[in-house]
Design a protein around this motif. Structure first.
Motif, PDB file in Angstrom:
ATOM      1  N   TYR A  84     -62.874 -37.975  -9.916  1.00 36.61           N
ATOM      2  CA  TYR A  84     -64.210 -38.142  -9.478  1.00 36.61           C
ATOM      3  C   TYR A  84     -65.082 -37.359 -10.407  1.00 36.61           C
ATOM      4  O   TYR A  84     -66.385 -37.597 -10.470  1.00 36.61           O
ATOM      5  CB  TYR A  84     -64.421 -37.652  -8.032  1.00 36.61           C
ATOM      6  N   ASN A 139     -67.905 -38.778 -15.354  1.00 37.48           N
ATOM      7  CA  ASN A 139     -69.176 -39.151 -15.326  1.00 37.48           C
ATOM      8  C   ASN A 139     -69.449 -39.753 -16.697  1.00 37.48           C
ATOM      9  O   ASN A 139     -70.116 -38.943 -17.590  1.00 37.48           O
ATOM     10  CB  ASN A 139     -70.378 -38.543 -14.723  1.00 37.48           C
ATOM     11  N   ALA A 189     -73.334 -39.359 -17.769  1.00 28.15           N
ATOM     12  CA  ALA A 189     -73.875 -37.988 -17.609  1.00 28.15           C
ATOM     13  C   ALA A 189     -75.072 -37.823 -18.292  1.00 28.15           C
ATOM     14  O   ALA A 189     -75.171 -38.348 -19.651  1.00 28.15           O
ATOM     15  CB  ALA A 189     -72.937 -36.866 -17.653  1.00 28.15           C
ATOM     16  N   ARG A 249     -70.103 -36.117 -20.991  1.00 35.47           N
ATOM     17  CA  ARG A 249     -69.946 -37.694 -21.436  1.00 35.47           C
ATOM     18  C   ARG A 249     -68.602 -37.447 -22.116  1.00 35.47           C
ATOM     19  O   ARG A 249     -67.523 -38.447 -21.949  1.00 35.47           O
ATOM     20  CB  ARG A 249     -70.905 -38.361 -21.969  1.00 35.47           C
ATOM     21  N   GLY A 271     -70.485 -44.117 -12.339  1.00 33.94           N
ATOM     22  CA  GLY A 271     -71.055 -43.058 -12.943  1.00 33.94           C
ATOM     23  C   GLY A 271     -72.509 -42.824 -12.367  1.00 33.94           C
ATOM     24  O   GLY A 271     -72.951 -43.700 -11.630  1.00 33.94           O
ATOM     25  N   SER A 272     -73.070 -41.847 -12.320  1.00 35.09           N
ATOM     26  CA  SER A 272     -74.583 -41.522 -11.927  1.00 35.09           C
ATOM     27  C   SER A 272     -75.299 -41.205 -13.049  1.00 35.09           C
ATOM     28  O   SER A 272     -75.004 -40.362 -13.871  1.00 35.09           O
ATOM     29  CB  SER A 272     -74.591 -40.130 -11.001  1.00 35.09           C
ATOM     30  N   GLU A 274     -75.900 -43.470  -8.272  1.00 31.48           N
ATOM     31  CA  GLU A 274     -74.842 -44.297  -8.813  1.00 31.48           C
ATOM     32  C   GLU A 274     -75.343 -45.454  -9.661  1.00 31.48           C
ATOM     33  O   GLU A 274     -76.040 -46.456  -9.117  1.00 31.48           O
ATOM     34  CB  GLU A 274     -74.237 -44.514  -7.643  1.00 31.48           C
TER      35      GLU A 274
END
Length: 280
Positions: free
Chosen positions: A70, A73, A76, A82, A109-110, A150
């Protein structure tokens, strides 16, 4: 035959996961490639992998699904995060080459207030850096519930990622039943309509796996809270329609419900009992 498994702990290795799957009546499974909240993976035990591959061939396992941690990302705002995501995913994919035909699922990712367009571009750029010709593992973008910032909350956002990846033939989609319902797609009341929209936007040929979960929250809540099968807002009748729908029934289903091993075994038996086997 229903292709169904659950999420298993990888702490004891591939052979142990395979034996656990057999014990509960599963014919596939999902696992985290490393600690879901961490980054470092233990050394790959090639003898364990070989033993698992022999067991999988003996048992007729369907493709297993590796899940990225989790913490990754790909979009990011921080370049260091990243880079961590890119290096971790590449390492995971290189390891999975020892189990040909596997799939690798990740949360896109967010974007962290950068905007969805920026996030989509960063995710696609990372995939362009890590995918390679001849790769045997299919990478899956997971449908998301849309909490926070998200990316992947709509089918169109996933389509936009796919369109920007050069080796997009190595990509597919994993549909999470909790996520899509929480994201506003009514798979309980209009499953066929949702799948028609998926086909129009992404193409059903891209759909390679299903996370089969009930949800604690109502349609469009954007919460992402999984529930045991039949005990949530989707309900057992909707889940039965999902596993038997012509567009889905041949796909592998992976349970991510709040369960222990015995609980997963009960849910697998329940779904097998509801599956309409066309070969009989």
């Amino acid at each position: 035959m229903l292709k169904i498994g659950c999420h298993l702990s990888s702490a004891k290795g591939f052979l142990a996961m395979g034996k656990d799957a057999v014990k509960i009546g599963a014919n596939t499974f999902q696992f985290f490639t490393r600690n879901p909240r961490g980054g470092k993976a233990k050394a790959l035990d090639l003898e364990d992998v070989a033993a698992f591959r022999a067991l999988a061939a003996e048992q007729g396992f369907f493709p297993i699904l590796a899940h990225a941690p989790y913490t990754l990302n790909a979009c990011a705002a921080d370049e260091g995060l990243r880079t961590f995501a890119k290096e971790t995913m590449l390492d995971d994919l290189q390891r999975l080459e020892h189990i040909p035909g596997s799939m690798y699922n990740f949360h896109p990712g967010s974007h962290v207030k950068q905007g969805a367009e920026r996030g989509i571009g960063l995710i696609a750029a990372q995939l362009n850096e890590i995918l390679w010709e001849g790769q045997q593992t299919t990478v899956l973008l997971e449908t998301m519930a849309g909490k926070g910032s998200e990316v992947g909350r709509t089918f169109q956002e996933l389509r936009d990622i796919l369109d920007r990846v050069n080796l997009s033939d190595r990509l597919g989609v994993c549909l999470d039943t909790c996520h899509v319902f929480d994201g506003g797609y009514d798979i309980a009341g209009n499953l066929t309509g949702v799948l028609e929209e998926f086909d129009k936007v992404i193409g059903l040929g891209r759909l390679r796996a299903v996370h089969l979960n009930d949800t604690m929250n109502p349609l469009g809540s954007h919460k992402d809270r999984h529930q045991k099968l039949g005990e949530g807002e989707l309900g057992l009748e909707a889940l039965e329609r999902i596993i038997n729908h012509p567009a889905l029934r041949e796909l592998p289903f992976y349970l991510e419900t709040p369960n222990d091993l015995a609980g997963y075994g009960r849910e697998i038996a329940l779904m097998k009992g509801l599956y309409q086997d066309k070969t009989q």
